[in-house]
Design a protein around this motif. Structure first.
Motif: not given
Length: 126
Positions: A1-9, A25-44
């Motif tokens: 699995m690649t890192s958050f920073l790799t997918h950010r780039a 961007l969705r892969t970044c959310l699998t690494v860090f999603a403070p509200y949970g995946l769906r709610a964090t994506y919706h917030h973004l």
């Protein structure tokens, strides 16, 4: 699995097709999603104004990943502070973890006030 920073780039790489940047961007959310995946994506999608047709505003992906990155940096700093605090407490003989654990270290299933919701439109209050 690649890192958050790799997918950010990859999100910032304008040479990639938009669907690949969106996938990063969705892969970044699998690494860090403070509200949970769906709610964090919706917030973004709301805060960065990600349109349904990505071609309408390709820069929205970069805005979204940068907001997520800023939140992750703050979380990492606070998690490191907590780790230092726990090391000091352990050296002083306090081995038990305080209950409840700090919100930034809890898993979503640990609390009835968890920051993960089935409904992506429901965001936790801060």
């Amino acid at each position: 699995m690649t890192s958050f920073l790799t997918h950010r780039a990859r999100v910032h790489d304008t040479r990639l097709p938009l669907h690949r940047r969106h996938s990063a961007l969705r892969t970044c959310l699998t690494v860090f999603a403070p509200y949970g995946l769906r709610a964090t994506y919706h917030h973004l999608t709301l805060s960065a104004a990600i349109p349904r047709q990505l071609e309408a505003d390709p820069d929205a992906l970069a805005r979204a990943v940068e907001e997520l990155h800023e939140a992750r940096v703050l979380w990492l700093v606070r998690a490191e502070e907590y780790a230092v605090q726990r090391r000091v407490e352990k050296q002083a003989g306090r081995r038990a973890v305080p209950n409840p654990r700090p919100w930034w270290l809890r898993s979503w299933w640990e609390s009835p006030e968890r920051a993960w919701f089935e409904d992506p439109f429901r965001h936790p209050s801060l």
